[in-house]
Design a protein around this motif. Structure first.
Motif, PDB file in Angstrom:
ATOM      1  N   TYR A 297      -4.924  -0.762   0.918  1.00  0.00           N
ATOM      2  CA  TYR A 297      -4.472   0.214   1.908  1.00  0.00           C
ATOM      3  C   TYR A 297      -5.574   1.199   2.248  1.00  0.00           C
ATOM      4  CZ  TYR A 297      -3.788   3.786  -1.796  1.00  0.00           C
ATOM      5  OH  TYR A 297      -3.965   4.677  -2.807  1.00  0.00           O
ATOM      6  N   ARG A 298      -5.355   1.902   3.341  1.00  0.00           N
ATOM      7  CA  ARG A 298      -6.255   2.974   3.759  1.00  0.00           C
ATOM      8  C   ARG A 298      -5.408   4.222   3.986  1.00  0.00           C
ATOM      9  NH1 ARG A 298     -11.320   3.195   5.755  1.00  0.00           N
ATOM     10  NH2 ARG A 298     -11.390   0.980   6.213  1.00  0.00           N
ATOM     11  N   TYR A 299      -5.899   5.326   3.442  1.00  0.00           N
ATOM     12  CA  TYR A 299      -5.237   6.610   3.653  1.00  0.00           C
ATOM     13  C   TYR A 299      -6.046   7.387   4.682  1.00  0.00           C
ATOM     14  CZ  TYR A 299      -3.594  11.373   2.820  1.00  0.00           C
ATOM     15  OH  TYR A 299      -3.093  12.641   2.974  1.00  0.00           O
ATOM     16  N   ILE A 300      -5.385   7.806   5.749  1.00  0.00           N
ATOM     17  CA  ILE A 300      -6.029   8.605   6.798  1.00  0.00           C
ATOM     18  C   ILE A 300      -5.514  10.039   6.656  1.00  0.00           C
ATOM     19  CG2 ILE A 300      -6.445   8.849   9.273  1.00  0.00           C
ATOM     20  CD1 ILE A 300      -7.471   6.195   8.143  1.00  0.00           C
ATOM     21  N   VAL A 301      -6.380  10.895   6.152  1.00  0.00           N
ATOM     22  CA  VAL A 301      -6.009  12.284   5.864  1.00  0.00           C
ATOM     23  C   VAL A 301      -5.575  13.012   7.126  1.00  0.00           C
ATOM     24  CG1 VAL A 301      -6.870  14.497   4.976  1.00  0.00           C
ATOM     25  CG2 VAL A 301      -7.621  12.361   3.927  1.00  0.00           C
TER      26      VAL A 301
ATOM     27  N   GLY B  94     -14.004   2.396   1.963  1.00  0.00           N
ATOM     28  CA  GLY B  94     -13.080   3.518   2.042  1.00  0.00           C
ATOM     29  C   GLY B  94     -11.615   3.163   1.853  1.00  0.00           C
ATOM     30  N   LYS B  95     -11.347   1.932   1.534  1.00  0.00           N
ATOM     31  CA  LYS B  95      -9.966   1.515   1.286  1.00  0.00           C
ATOM     32  C   LYS B  95      -9.631   1.762  -0.186  1.00  0.00           C
ATOM     33  CE  LYS B  95     -10.269  -2.058   4.797  1.00  0.00           C
ATOM     34  NZ  LYS B  95     -11.690  -2.343   4.968  1.00  0.00           N
ATOM     35  N   ARG B  96      -8.369   1.572  -0.520  1.00  0.00           N
ATOM     36  CA  ARG B  96      -7.913   1.738  -1.895  1.00  0.00           C
ATOM     37  C   ARG B  96      -6.989   0.581  -2.239  1.00  0.00           C
ATOM     38  NH1 ARG B  96      -9.764   6.509  -3.422  1.00  0.00           N
ATOM     39  NH2 ARG B  96      -8.590   6.648  -5.347  1.00  0.00           N
ATOM     40  N   GLU B  97      -6.770   0.378  -3.543  1.00  0.00           N
ATOM     41  CA  GLU B  97      -5.872  -0.678  -4.010  1.00  0.00           C
ATOM     42  C   GLU B  97      -4.805  -0.084  -4.920  1.00  0.00           C
ATOM     43  OE1 GLU B  97      -8.452  -4.739  -4.230  1.00  0.00           O
ATOM     44  OE2 GLU B  97      -8.672  -3.343  -5.915  1.00  0.00           O
ATOM     45  N   LEU B  98      -3.571  -0.400  -4.591  1.00  0.00           N
ATOM     46  CA  LEU B  98      -2.441   0.000  -5.425  1.00  0.00           C
ATOM     47  C   LEU B  98      -2.064  -1.192  -6.286  1.00  0.00           C
ATOM     48  CD1 LEU B  98      -0.197   2.065  -6.132  1.00  0.00           C
ATOM     49  CD2 LEU B  98       1.190   0.944  -4.355  1.00  0.00           C
ATOM     50  N   VAL B  99      -2.157  -1.036  -7.591  1.00  0.00           N
ATOM     51  CA  VAL B  99      -1.766  -2.095  -8.519  1.00  0.00           C
ATOM     52  C   VAL B  99      -0.271  -1.981  -8.748  1.00  0.00           C
ATOM     53  CG1 VAL B  99      -2.101  -3.035 -10.829  1.00  0.00           C
ATOM     54  CG2 VAL B  99      -4.045  -2.077  -9.589  1.00  0.00           C
TER      55      VAL B  99
ATOM     56  N   GLU C 222      -5.071 -13.779  -7.514  1.00  0.00           N
ATOM     57  CA  GLU C 222      -5.758 -14.336  -6.353  1.00  0.00           C
ATOM     58  C   GLU C 222      -7.159 -13.736  -6.267  1.00  0.00           C
ATOM     59  OE1 GLU C 222      -3.508 -15.072  -2.538  1.00  0.00           O
ATOM     60  OE2 GLU C 222      -2.127 -13.714  -3.567  1.00  0.00           O
ATOM     61  N   ALA C 223      -8.076 -14.505  -5.707  1.00  0.00           N
ATOM     62  CA  ALA C 223      -9.480 -14.094  -5.649  1.00  0.00           C
ATOM     63  C   ALA C 223      -9.739 -12.982  -4.645  1.00  0.00           C
ATOM     64  CB  ALA C 223     -10.360 -15.288  -5.327  1.00  0.00           C
ATOM     65  N   GLY C 224      -9.040 -12.950  -3.538  1.00  0.00           N
ATOM     66  CA  GLY C 224      -9.290 -11.933  -2.517  1.00  0.00           C
ATOM     67  C   GLY C 224      -8.133 -11.855  -1.556  1.00  0.00           C
ATOM     68  N   TYR C 225      -8.315 -11.055  -0.523  1.00  0.00           N
ATOM     69  CA  TYR C 225      -7.278 -10.886   0.487  1.00  0.00           C
ATOM     70  C   TYR C 225      -7.495 -11.894   1.597  1.00  0.00           C
ATOM     71  CZ  TYR C 225      -6.529  -6.508  -1.943  1.00  0.00           C
ATOM     72  OH  TYR C 225      -6.266  -5.561  -2.897  1.00  0.00           O
ATOM     73  N   ALA C 226      -6.420 -12.414   2.147  1.00  0.00           N
ATOM     74  CA  ALA C 226      -6.506 -13.434   3.187  1.00  0.00           C
ATOM     75  C   ALA C 226      -7.205 -12.920   4.445  1.00  0.00           C
ATOM     76  CB  ALA C 226      -5.108 -13.952   3.540  1.00  0.00           C
ATOM     77  N   ALA C 227      -6.923 -11.678   4.841  1.00  0.00           N
ATOM     78  CA  ALA C 227      -7.456 -11.156   6.096  1.00  0.00           C
ATOM     79  C   ALA C 227      -8.783 -10.410   5.925  1.00  0.00           C
ATOM     80  CB  ALA C 227      -6.421 -10.239   6.731  1.00  0.00           C
ATOM     81  N   PHE C 228      -9.252 -10.252   4.716  1.00  0.00           N
ATOM     82  CA  PHE C 228     -10.440  -9.415   4.529  1.00  0.00           C
ATOM     83  C   PHE C 228     -11.506 -10.163   3.797  1.00  0.00           C
ATOM     84  CE2 PHE C 228      -6.952  -6.604   5.277  1.00  0.00           C
ATOM     85  CZ  PHE C 228      -7.477  -5.672   6.128  1.00  0.00           C
TER      86      PHE C 228
ATOM     87  N   HIS D 285       3.920  10.316  -2.015  1.00  0.00           N
ATOM     88  CA  HIS D 285       3.709  11.575  -2.731  1.00  0.00           C
ATOM     89  C   HIS D 285       2.305  11.708  -3.294  1.00  0.00           C
ATOM     90  CE1 HIS D 285       7.945  12.432  -2.360  1.00  0.00           C
ATOM     91  NE2 HIS D 285       8.195  11.204  -2.755  1.00  0.00           N
ATOM     92  N   ASN D 286       1.612  10.585  -3.456  1.00  0.00           N
ATOM     93  CA  ASN D 286       0.270  10.612  -4.026  1.00  0.00           C
ATOM     94  C   ASN D 286      -0.571   9.489  -3.410  1.00  0.00           C
ATOM     95  OD1 ASN D 286      -1.960  10.998  -5.570  1.00  0.00           O
ATOM     96  ND2 ASN D 286      -0.931  10.817  -7.536  1.00  0.00           N
ATOM     97  N   PRO D 287      -1.016   9.662  -2.179  1.00  0.00           N
ATOM     98  CA  PRO D 287      -1.711   8.580  -1.474  1.00  0.00           C
ATOM     99  C   PRO D 287      -3.068   8.198  -2.064  1.00  0.00           C
ATOM    100  CG  PRO D 287      -1.766  10.594  -0.187  1.00  0.00           C
ATOM    101  CD  PRO D 287      -0.854  10.850  -1.350  1.00  0.00           C
ATOM    102  N   MET D 288      -3.616   9.022  -2.908  1.00  0.00           N
ATOM    103  CA  MET D 288      -4.924   8.721  -3.499  1.00  0.00           C
ATOM    104  C   MET D 288      -4.807   8.064  -4.875  1.00  0.00           C
ATOM    105  SD  MET D 288      -6.976   9.540  -1.142  1.00  0.00           S
ATOM    106  CE  MET D 288      -8.569   9.537  -1.937  1.00  0.00           C
ATOM    107  N   ILE D 289      -3.607   7.668  -5.278  1.00  0.00           N
ATOM    108  CA  ILE D 289      -3.382   7.124  -6.612  1.00  0.00           C
ATOM    109  C   ILE D 289      -4.070   5.777  -6.824  1.00  0.00           C
ATOM    110  CG2 ILE D 289      -1.219   5.892  -6.158  1.00  0.00           C
ATOM    111  CD1 ILE D 289      -0.201   7.040  -8.846  1.00  0.00           C
ATOM    112  N   GLY D 290      -4.251   5.029  -5.758  1.00  0.00           N
ATOM    113  CA  GLY D 290      -4.864   3.707  -5.882  1.00  0.00           C
ATOM    114  C   GLY D 290      -6.331   3.775  -6.264  1.00  0.00           C
ATOM    115  N   ARG D 291      -6.812   2.680  -6.849  1.00  0.00           N
ATOM    116  CA  ARG D 291      -8.226   2.633  -7.229  1.00  0.00           C
ATOM    117  C   ARG D 291      -9.089   2.419  -5.984  1.00  0.00           C
ATOM    118  NH1 ARG D 291      -7.495  -3.086 -10.385  1.00  0.00           N
ATOM    119  NH2 ARG D 291      -7.404  -4.397  -8.533  1.00  0.00           N
ATOM    120  N   PRO D 292     -10.288   2.994  -5.981  1.00  0.00           N
ATOM    121  CA  PRO D 292     -11.180   2.812  -4.833  1.00  0.00           C
ATOM    122  C   PRO D 292     -11.517   1.333  -4.626  1.00  0.00           C
ATOM    123  CG  PRO D 292     -11.968   4.562  -6.254  1.00  0.00           C
ATOM    124  CD  PRO D 292     -10.860   3.867  -6.995  1.00  0.00           C
ATOM    125  N   ALA D 293     -11.615   0.958  -3.360  1.00  0.00           N
ATOM    126  CA  ALA D 293     -11.969  -0.418  -2.990  1.00  0.00           C
ATOM    127  C   ALA D 293     -13.064  -0.348  -1.924  1.00  0.00           C
ATOM    128  CB  ALA D 293     -10.735  -1.153  -2.476  1.00  0.00           C
ATOM    129  N   MET D 294     -13.315  -1.456  -1.283  1.00  0.00           N
ATOM    130  CA  MET D 294     -14.398  -1.560  -0.307  1.00  0.00           C
ATOM    131  C   MET D 294     -14.145  -0.727   0.955  1.00  0.00           C
ATOM    132  SD  MET D 294     -13.468  -5.402   0.842  1.00  0.00           S
ATOM    133  CE  MET D 294     -11.756  -5.825   1.109  1.00  0.00           C
TER     134      MET D 294
END
Length: 98
Positions: free
Chosen positions: A73-77, A56-61, A92-98, A45-54
């Motif tokens: 996550y990434r939202y593709i309009v 063009g990605k976003r982070e949902l807390v 954790e310090a970071g993401y395993a795949a990124f 319902h609100n894909p832009m709710i996450g905080r901006p990340a590296m």
């Protein structure tokens, strides 16, 4: 309503989280995973709710303290879809795949 999809590598993140919970003998670890998955619903319902990340990605807390996680996550309009790329514990310090 925005479509939500999980990248294949998210399964590895869930396995890592479950291993961590087992190590500390957390009761009902499946409930933690369910809490994470249910938190994704807000993105429908609100894909832009996450905080901006590296890049063009976003982070949902999700949650806090020992129940705290972050979903990258990434939202593709153009296709109105959210792609969950990775999940980590907030400590954790970071993401395993990124």
């Amino acid at each position: 309503m925005t479509r939500i999809e999980l990248a294949p590598q998210v399964a590895d993140d869930f396995e890592r989280i479950l291993d961590h919970l087992a190590q500390f003998q957390v009761e009902q670890p499946e409930l933690r995973i369910r809490e994470i998955i249910e938190a994704f619903n807000v993105l429908a319902h609100n894909p832009m709710i996450g905080r901006p990340a590296m890049n063009g990605k976003r982070e949902l807390v999700i949650g806090r303290d020992s129940h705290g996680y972050v979903a990258l996550y990434r939202y593709i309009v153009e296709v109105d879809a959210v792609f969950i790329l990775a999940i980590r514990n907030q400590q954790e310090a970071g993401y395993a795949a990124f």
